[in-house]
Write a protein that holds these residues in place. Structure first.
Motif, PDB file in Angstrom:
ATOM      1  N   ILE A 262     -39.250  51.604  -6.224  1.00  0.00           N
ATOM      2  CA  ILE A 262     -39.100  50.446  -7.118  1.00  0.00           C
ATOM      3  C   ILE A 262     -37.968  50.685  -8.105  1.00  0.00           C
ATOM      4  CG2 ILE A 262     -40.223  49.061  -8.901  1.00  0.00           C
ATOM      5  CD1 ILE A 262     -41.316  48.568  -6.090  1.00  0.00           C
ATOM      6  N   ASN A 263     -37.941  51.872  -8.703  1.00  0.00           N
ATOM      7  CA  ASN A 263     -36.880  52.189  -9.660  1.00  0.00           C
ATOM      8  C   ASN A 263     -35.504  52.101  -9.013  1.00  0.00           C
ATOM      9  OD1 ASN A 263     -38.768  52.688 -11.679  1.00  0.00           O
ATOM     10  ND2 ASN A 263     -38.860  54.884 -11.264  1.00  0.00           N
ATOM     11  N   SER A 264     -35.397  52.564  -7.771  1.00  0.00           N
ATOM     12  CA  SER A 264     -34.110  52.577  -7.083  1.00  0.00           C
ATOM     13  C   SER A 264     -33.656  51.183  -6.677  1.00  0.00           C
ATOM     14  CB  SER A 264     -34.176  53.491  -5.856  1.00  0.00           C
ATOM     15  OG  SER A 264     -34.391  54.829  -6.242  1.00  0.00           O
ATOM     16  N   ILE A 265     -34.610  50.330  -6.275  1.00  0.00           N
ATOM     17  CA  ILE A 265     -34.244  48.944  -5.959  1.00  0.00           C
ATOM     18  C   ILE A 265     -33.645  48.291  -7.196  1.00  0.00           C
ATOM     19  CG2 ILE A 265     -35.142  46.656  -5.394  1.00  0.00           C
ATOM     20  CD1 ILE A 265     -37.177  48.030  -3.572  1.00  0.00           C
ATOM     21  N   SER A 266     -34.224  48.595  -8.355  1.00  0.00           N
ATOM     22  CA  SER A 266     -33.717  48.012  -9.595  1.00  0.00           C
ATOM     23  C   SER A 266     -32.367  48.602  -9.990  1.00  0.00           C
ATOM     24  CB  SER A 266     -34.728  48.236 -10.724  1.00  0.00           C
ATOM     25  OG  SER A 266     -34.218  47.773 -11.957  1.00  0.00           O
ATOM     26  N   GLU A 267     -32.249  49.921  -9.906  1.00  0.00           N
ATOM     27  CA  GLU A 267     -31.037  50.588 -10.397  1.00  0.00           C
ATOM     28  C   GLU A 267     -29.881  50.546  -9.404  1.00  0.00           C
ATOM     29  OE1 GLU A 267     -32.360  54.499 -11.359  1.00  0.00           O
ATOM     30  OE2 GLU A 267     -33.824  53.786 -12.849  1.00  0.00           O
ATOM     31  N   LEU A 268     -30.182  50.663  -8.101  1.00  0.00           N
ATOM     32  CA  LEU A 268     -29.128  50.742  -7.088  1.00  0.00           C
ATOM     33  C   LEU A 268     -28.849  49.410  -6.414  1.00  0.00           C
ATOM     34  CD1 LEU A 268     -30.221  54.091  -5.363  1.00  0.00           C
ATOM     35  CD2 LEU A 268     -28.519  53.782  -7.174  1.00  0.00           C
ATOM     36  N   GLY A 269     -29.899  48.596  -6.255  1.00  0.00           N
ATOM     37  CA  GLY A 269     -29.734  47.317  -5.581  1.00  0.00           C
ATOM     38  C   GLY A 269     -29.726  47.446  -4.067  1.00  0.00           C
ATOM     39  N   PHE A 270     -29.989  46.357  -3.391  1.00  0.00           N
ATOM     40  CA  PHE A 270     -30.043  46.372  -1.930  1.00  0.00           C
ATOM     41  C   PHE A 270     -28.679  46.638  -1.299  1.00  0.00           C
ATOM     42  CE2 PHE A 270     -33.964  43.785  -2.636  1.00  0.00           C
ATOM     43  CZ  PHE A 270     -34.840  44.671  -2.039  1.00  0.00           C
ATOM     44  N   LYS A 271     -27.609  46.287  -2.006  1.00  0.00           N
ATOM     45  CA  LYS A 271     -26.276  46.522  -1.445  1.00  0.00           C
ATOM     46  C   LYS A 271     -26.038  48.012  -1.214  1.00  0.00           C
ATOM     47  CE  LYS A 271     -24.103  46.246  -6.034  1.00  0.00           C
ATOM     48  NZ  LYS A 271     -23.148  45.460  -6.856  1.00  0.00           N
ATOM     49  N   THR A 272     -26.610  48.850  -2.082  1.00  0.00           N
ATOM     50  CA  THR A 272     -26.464  50.297  -1.903  1.00  0.00           C
ATOM     51  C   THR A 272     -27.166  50.744  -0.626  1.00  0.00           C
ATOM     52  OG1 THR A 272     -26.360  50.645  -4.297  1.00  0.00           O
ATOM     53  CG2 THR A 272     -26.916  52.559  -2.935  1.00  0.00           C
ATOM     54  N   PHE A 273     -28.381  50.230  -0.405  1.00  0.00           N
ATOM     55  CA  PHE A 273     -29.120  50.588   0.801  1.00  0.00           C
ATOM     56  C   PHE A 273     -28.400  50.067   2.050  1.00  0.00           C
ATOM     57  CE2 PHE A 273     -33.159  50.271  -1.982  1.00  0.00           C
ATOM     58  CZ  PHE A 273     -32.892  51.514  -2.524  1.00  0.00           C
ATOM     59  N   TYR A 274     -27.915  48.850   1.955  1.00  0.00           N
ATOM     60  CA  TYR A 274     -27.215  48.232   3.096  1.00  0.00           C
ATOM     61  C   TYR A 274     -25.998  49.068   3.482  1.00  0.00           C
ATOM     62  CZ  TYR A 274     -24.999  44.622   5.973  1.00  0.00           C
ATOM     63  OH  TYR A 274     -24.424  43.935   7.012  1.00  0.00           O
ATOM     64  N   ASN A 275     -25.199  49.411   2.492  1.00  0.00           N
ATOM     65  CA  ASN A 275     -23.980  50.171   2.771  1.00  0.00           C
ATOM     66  C   ASN A 275     -24.292  51.591   3.231  1.00  0.00           C
ATOM     67  OD1 ASN A 275     -22.294  48.016   2.091  1.00  0.00           O
ATOM     68  ND2 ASN A 275     -22.374  48.530  -0.085  1.00  0.00           N
ATOM     69  N   MET A 276     -25.367  52.170   2.708  1.00  0.00           N
ATOM     70  CA  MET A 276     -25.761  53.511   3.117  1.00  0.00           C
ATOM     71  C   MET A 276     -26.203  53.544   4.577  1.00  0.00           C
ATOM     72  SD  MET A 276     -28.603  55.667   3.627  1.00  0.00           S
ATOM     73  CE  MET A 276     -29.979  54.938   2.776  1.00  0.00           C
TER      74      MET A 276
END
Length: 323
Positions: A262-276
């Motif tokens: 939850i903290n990471s979704i807020s701090e990093l955003g989905f774009k970070t996960f998508y690009n990763m």
């Protein structure tokens, strides 16, 4: 209360660790085909007053500041909501409330109901109005509710969802504009009942540019389950699904507050996960997929065991590097 706190009048104005959604009931006066909560007149599940009171007490003790009453249609249990809001307000909590305005048969009646809620501690009302709801609630009732809120200087806004029927959508939007009703428009998310809608209903967004979903904050379902966002149908295998059981509520809220996901979704955003994930072959089918809302992307990546594992590993590595 200082000016900054006073101006926090909507659920969205609080952080994801300050706001909590209490989904008081699954029952609704409408049976909308796009409903993410899968609510209907035939779904009678609800919280008891005692359960909701306990949830409110724990929310206050954990540092939450704002409760959103949502459903279903919470005005079905109006007297209970007033009683619980008064109690929560005595503990220092602010309250907002979502509704379809079925009850606002006149502006005078709407004023009477909203004034009582305002005295109890409600600071904002959100009203749904779109082609899906129009089958059950006329636009005039939405207007009555918002005009009553404006008369009381109570913060309010209409949530409009595009239906794919341009003519119907434009008629409703023009009505809202003509009545000078504040509104915000959004696309249908393919979750809940909406998964059965035809493809032409849905829009398309670029997930690689989406940050925080904006809807984080523990959602408590009538059965006591705690979910990390506003989507009541998050699959149990997702790390966004926090836990089940009425008796485990305090523990689940604690897990939510400490959740790295939850903290990471807020701090990093989905774009970070998508690009990763973008270079991973297991992600290729999702890169080709059209998304109308980040909820759909969240469900896809977190219910795929391999991708979810990669994300959790990435989150853990990021956490270690920041320590």
């Amino acid at each position: 209360m200082d000016k900054g706190e006073f101006l926090k009048v909507k659920y969205d104005d609080y952080t994801y660790k300050e706001r909590m959604l209490l989904m008081y009931t699954d029952k609704c006066t409408a049976n909308c085909s796009h409903c993410a909560a899968e609510s209907s007149p035939y779904n009678n599940s609800k919280m008891s007053v005692e359960e909701a009171r306990q949830y409110i007490e724990i929310a206050a003790s954990k540092g939450f500041k704002c409760i959103l009453w949502t459903g279903g249609e919470v005005f079905i249990y109006y007297d209970e909501i007033v009683e619980l809001t008064e109690y929560g307000h005595s503990l220092g909590l602010a309250f907002t409330i979502d509704t379809n305005a079925y009850w606002a048969v006149s502006e005078a009646i709407a004023c009477e109901k909203l004034e009582r809620l305002q005295r109890a501690g409600v600071v904002h009302i959100g009203v749904s109005c779109d082609a899906f709801h129009l089958k059950y609630i006329p636009v005039q009732r939405v207007v009555n509710a918002v005009k009553a809120a404006q008369h009381l200087s109570l913060s309010s806004i209409v949530s409009f969802t595009y239906s794919g029927d341009g003519e119907a959508d434009n008629k409703i939007l023009n009505d809202l504009k003509d009545f000078k009703v504040p509104f915000e428009a959004c696309a249908v998310a393919k979750v809940g009942f909406a998964k059965s809608l035809p493809e032409e209903v849905f829009g398309s967004i670029d997930i690689s540019q989406v940050g925080d979903c904006g809807e984080l904050g523990p959602l408590v379902r009538p059965g006591g389950s705690v979910i990390g966002c506003c989507n009541p149908t998050v699959p149990k295998e997702s790390p966004v699904f926090i836990g089940t059981g009425r008796g485990n509520f305090e523990e689940n809220v604690g897990r939510y507050l400490k959740s790295d996901c939850i903290n990471s979704i807020s701090e990093l955003g989905f774009k970070t996960f998508y690009n990763m994930l973008s270079e991973d072959s297991a992600f290729s089918k999702y890169k080709m997929k059209k998304y109308s809302h980040c909820c759909e992307f969240c469900e896809d990546i977190f219910t795929n065991k391999y991708l979810s594992g990669k994300i959790i590993g990435f989150i853990e590595k990021s956490k270690e590097s920041n320590q």
